[in-house]
Design a protein around this motif. Structure first.
Motif, PDB file in Angstrom:
ATOM      1  N   THR A 127       0.842  -1.216   0.000  1.00  0.00           N
ATOM      2  CA  THR A 127       0.000   0.000   0.000  1.00  0.00           C
ATOM      3  C   THR A 127       0.867   1.253   0.000  1.00  0.00           C
ATOM      4  OG1 THR A 127      -1.743  -1.163   1.208  1.00  0.00           O
ATOM      5  CG2 THR A 127      -1.811   1.245   1.249  1.00  0.00           C
ATOM      6  N   LEU A 128       1.961   1.220   0.772  1.00  0.00           N
ATOM      7  CA  LEU A 128       2.878   2.367   0.846  1.00  0.00           C
ATOM      8  C   LEU A 128       3.491   2.660  -0.525  1.00  0.00           C
ATOM      9  CD1 LEU A 128       4.600   4.295   2.859  1.00  0.00           C
ATOM     10  CD2 LEU A 128       6.373   2.571   2.510  1.00  0.00           C
ATOM     11  N   LEU A 129       3.927   1.603  -1.203  1.00  0.00           N
ATOM     12  CA  LEU A 129       4.681   1.803  -2.444  1.00  0.00           C
ATOM     13  C   LEU A 129       3.819   1.955  -3.685  1.00  0.00           C
ATOM     14  CD1 LEU A 129       7.564  -0.807  -1.907  1.00  0.00           C
ATOM     15  CD2 LEU A 129       7.622   1.652  -1.464  1.00  0.00           C
ATOM     16  N   ASN A 130       2.609   1.383  -3.666  1.00  0.00           N
ATOM     17  CA  ASN A 130       1.851   1.288  -4.927  1.00  0.00           C
ATOM     18  C   ASN A 130       0.489   1.978  -4.944  1.00  0.00           C
ATOM     19  OD1 ASN A 130       3.891  -0.353  -6.163  1.00  0.00           O
ATOM     20  ND2 ASN A 130       3.166  -2.068  -4.928  1.00  0.00           N
ATOM     21  N   SER A 131      -0.066   2.356  -3.783  1.00  0.00           N
ATOM     22  CA  SER A 131      -1.358   3.052  -3.815  1.00  0.00           C
ATOM     23  C   SER A 131      -1.135   4.560  -3.843  1.00  0.00           C
ATOM     24  CB  SER A 131      -2.194   2.665  -2.589  1.00  0.00           C
ATOM     25  OG  SER A 131      -1.695   3.285  -1.424  1.00  0.00           O
ATOM     26  N   GLU A 132      -2.085   5.282  -4.400  1.00  0.00           N
ATOM     27  CA  GLU A 132      -1.971   6.742  -4.481  1.00  0.00           C
ATOM     28  C   GLU A 132      -1.918   7.358  -3.094  1.00  0.00           C
ATOM     29  OE1 GLU A 132      -1.386   8.578  -7.121  1.00  0.00           O
ATOM     30  OE2 GLU A 132      -1.283   6.700  -8.253  1.00  0.00           O
ATOM     31  N   GLU A 133      -2.787   6.870  -2.203  1.00  0.00           N
ATOM     32  CA  GLU A 133      -2.831   7.402  -0.834  1.00  0.00           C
ATOM     33  C   GLU A 133      -1.521   7.089  -0.113  1.00  0.00           C
ATOM     34  OE1 GLU A 133      -5.237   6.708   3.380  1.00  0.00           O
ATOM     35  OE2 GLU A 133      -6.120   5.975   1.514  1.00  0.00           O
ATOM     36  N   GLY A 138       2.135   8.241   3.270  1.00  0.00           N
ATOM     37  CA  GLY A 138       3.141   7.430   3.963  1.00  0.00           C
ATOM     38  C   GLY A 138       4.528   7.541   3.358  1.00  0.00           C
ATOM     39  N   TYR A 139       4.628   7.326   2.062  1.00  0.00           N
ATOM     40  CA  TYR A 139       5.930   7.367   1.378  1.00  0.00           C
ATOM     41  C   TYR A 139       6.571   8.749   1.512  1.00  0.00           C
ATOM     42  CZ  TYR A 139       9.432   6.626  -2.272  1.00  0.00           C
ATOM     43  OH  TYR A 139      10.607   6.509  -2.976  1.00  0.00           O
ATOM     44  N   SER A 140       5.745   9.797   1.370  1.00  0.00           N
ATOM     45  CA  SER A 140       6.252  11.172   1.496  1.00  0.00           C
ATOM     46  C   SER A 140       6.825  11.420   2.880  1.00  0.00           C
ATOM     47  CB  SER A 140       5.134  12.179   1.215  1.00  0.00           C
ATOM     48  OG  SER A 140       4.701  12.067  -0.113  1.00  0.00           O
TER      49      SER A 140
END
Length: 658
Positions: A127-133, A138-140
């Motif tokens: 979810t962190l690496l591949n979802s827009e949210e 999270g990634y940001s």
């Protein structure tokens, strides 16, 4: 179900010292390795690993076996999971066969909880690496903290979506049961609709030393004052926060290699240090340090350096942790960072070389640390200074090693400008107080288990001579069955003077052949049921295979047999734990005494069985005058002569045990 071919490949590839070395600090002891028991609290090594035999033995707890048995005992793996772990470690491709309904039904609760936790880790990371949210929030956040993609993947960081039940719905849709989502704490039950515990948080998977996912830490990114900044998984069947250290899975090899462990407080401290190039770092995850956490490190190294920022509350807390570390017989240093800095922020802006140099230059011995921390408070106040000195002596009293205590007393005397005699006297009082407390505790425990004294006590149990000898013969077969030796034999022939009589000849045979043929010749069978079964099985294997391999043999035995055989083989390795060579004592090896050992045990077995026959025959002699006992008595006399001959052959008097 894992195929037999895969299982065989795993057993052939896995090296027991490498597998156990991931969890226990092993030191070479001759041809073996030794270390502290991971199953009990101890300060002197009683844990032995034999690479040649492919087995281990823990003399403090009695446990033992091969590499798979260790993983099942230490990590609570099921057998298939231990095989999968080893296959992954050694890059072995797993062949699967279809699992039966019965095998599926046997998957236990703990295993189901581990599977759910593993799925959650993968889901949050994806979810962190591949979802827009996930990427936007999270990634940001992780990128703002300065974490690289490699670091994010190494620690498998993740993100839990803002929707109330996003994870729960996904898990249920994949076939995971709600009861296990709830028992792991990932989902919070509610009558109308269960919801995600970690909604809208960045996720830190908490792993065991072997990499199993035990639980999670989640950090909220919003300004919701009602919600906790950090949220951990609740206590469960698989997650006990007082027994876990964050980052131990990633740090274990570096800790063992560098023989030191840095202890920090938070997740990001661990991650930032790793990214800076220092990997031997773990975190207590915001909880007060516990003895179980310290023992986890103690398996890998004796040295801990506690890292703290400059705030007074954190430093005060570190003092309590220091005493716990000292009690476990470990060496502890403390390193603090400049005001306003913590391990995370300091590592982020410092190069690897400068960071290593700072840690080396600023790590203080616990005596120096306590003195520097509390001296400013004491200053010219004699009472506060006395309290400080007493506090330092209390810490010294926690050290189990007397020589170390003596050295620290000298150091304390020098730093605090006080006579050693006063410190030694105070230390003696504290140590004596601890001894008295331990004595009281033991007496209380004894009262709880009082046993009424038997007015007619029975004799102590007699030594099981037959069992001891049979056990030793099995041990010889297991360890040296295929070794060739020249054994003495007696034939009827003509000596150089032309006289007919007994002639001693030497014939080269394998050890198993000598034992088998000798017992066959005299029609002797093992008397102890279990040993008889093991002996017959071993001889059968030797007769059918030219190449006997102990590790391979253990693979195909019933678990209870494998444990017994491990105990028999490893019992000989006990002497290595005493480091005789270090005391200039060089005992003969088992191999050097092999020929004599085989001969002695075969003769002793015969001697014992003949002794039993003589006793039984004596008891059968009738005291009635009209009955002729001459034949029985003659037979007894013949056996007594044979028994004397056996004693002569072994060059010693065989001790009577009954």
């Amino acid at each position: 179900m894992i195929s037999k071919a895969t299982v065989d490949t795993v057993f052939e590839t896995a090296r027991v010292e490498e597998v156990i070395g991931d969890f226990v600090l092993l030191k070479r002891a001759g041809s073996n390795f030794k270390g502290l028991s991971p199953f009990s609290e101890e300060r002197s090594p009683s844990f032995m690993v034999s690479p040649a035999k492919g087995i281990w033995k823990d003399f403090s707890s009695g446990k033992g076996g091969n590499s798979v048995a260790f993983l099942m005992e230490h990590e609570k793996f099921t057998y298939p999971e231990a095989i999968r772990y080893l296959a992954k470690k050694y890059n072995i491709e797993i062949e699967e066969t279809e699992q039966t309904d019965e095998e599926k039904a046997n998957t236990d609760v703990r295993e189901s909880m581990y599977l759910v936790s593993e799925f959650a880790k993968t889901y949050f990371h994806d979810t962190l690496l591949n979802s827009e949210e996930g990427k936007a929030i999270g990634y940001s956040y992780f990128k703002e903290r300065g974490f690289t993609n490699e670091t994010i993947k190494k620690f498998e960081l993740g993100y839990s979506p803002e929707a109330w039940d996003a994870f729960t719905k996904e898990a249920l849709g994949k076939g995971y049961k709600l009861e296990f989502l709830e028992s792991t704490g990932l989902t919070i039950p509610r009558d109308d609709r269960p919801f995600d515990r970690f909604k809208s948080r960045v996720m830190f998977p908490i792993q065991s030393m072997s990499g199993r996912v035990l639980g999670f830490g989640g950090r909220i990114l919003t300004n919701d004052k009602k919600a906790a900044k950090y949220l951990n998984s609740p206590e469960s069947e698989i997650y006990h926060k007082s027994k876990v250290l964050y980052g131990i899975f990633q740090a274990k090899q570096s800790i063992a290699k560098l023989n030191n462990c840095y202890l920090v407080e938070g997740y990001t401290d661990v991650i930032q240090f790793n990214q800076s190039g220092i990997e031997n770092v773990v975190a207590s995850s915001g909880t007060a340090l516990t003895p179980d956490q310290i023992r986890l490190v103690n398996r890998l190294t004796k040295n801990i350096t506690v890292l703290f920022d400059g705030d007074a509350a954190g430093l005060r807390a570190s003092i309590r942790g220091i005493d716990l570390i000292l009690e476990e017989g470990m060496n502890v240093k403390v390193c603090t960072f400049p005001d306003g800095e913590d391990p995370d922020s300091f590592a982020k802006k410092t190069s690897y070389d400068d960071l290593v140099l700072y840690l080396e230059n600023n790590a203080k011995d616990f005596i120096q640390f306590k003195a520097s921390l509390l001296m400013n408070e004491a200053k010219n106040d004699p009472i506060k200074k006395a309290d400080l000195i007493r506090d330092m002596v209390v810490s010294i009293s926690k050290i189990p090693d007397r020589i170390q205590r003596e050295i620290y007393i000298q150091e304390c005397s020098r730093i605090m400008d006080i006579s050693e005699q006063v410190l030694v006297s105070t230390l003696a009082q504290l140590v004596q107080k601890d001894v008295v407390e331990v004595g009281k505790k033991q007496k209380q425990e004894q009262k709880a288990f009082e046993v009424v004294k038997n007015e007619n006590p029975v004799d102590a149990e007699k030594v099981d001579t037959l069992g001891i000898v049979e056990c030793e013969i099995i041990n010889i077969l297991l360890s040296y069955g295929n070794v060739s030796e020249k054994f003495e034999g007696v034939l009827i022939g003509t000596n150089p003077e032309g006289e007919v009589g007994e002639v001693v000849v030497k014939k080269e045979r394998k050890v198993y052949e000598e034992i088998y043929l000798s017992l066959q010749e005299d029609e002797i069978e093992f008397a102890t049921g279990l040993f008889k079964e093991i002996y017959n099985d071993l001889i059968s294997v030797y007769l059918q295979n030219d190449d006997f391999n102990l590790e391979r043999y253990l693979m195909h035995l019933k678990p209870e047999f494998a444990q017994i055989i491990t105990d028999i083989v490893m019992n000989n390795e006990k002497y290595v734990l005493h480091n005789w060579e270090g005391q200039n004592i060089f005992p003969k090896t088992k191999l050097e005494q092999l020929n004599q050992n085989v001969t002695d045990n075969l003769f002793t077995l015969r001697w014992y069985l003949i002794s039993q026959f003589i006793e039984n025959a004596k008891n059968s002699v009738s005291k009635e005058s009209e009955i002729d006992n001459s034949e029985v008595i003659a037979e007894i006399m013949d056996y007594i002569k044979l028994k004397t001959k056996f004693s002569y052959k072994t060059g010693r008097v065989v001790v009577r045990y009954h």
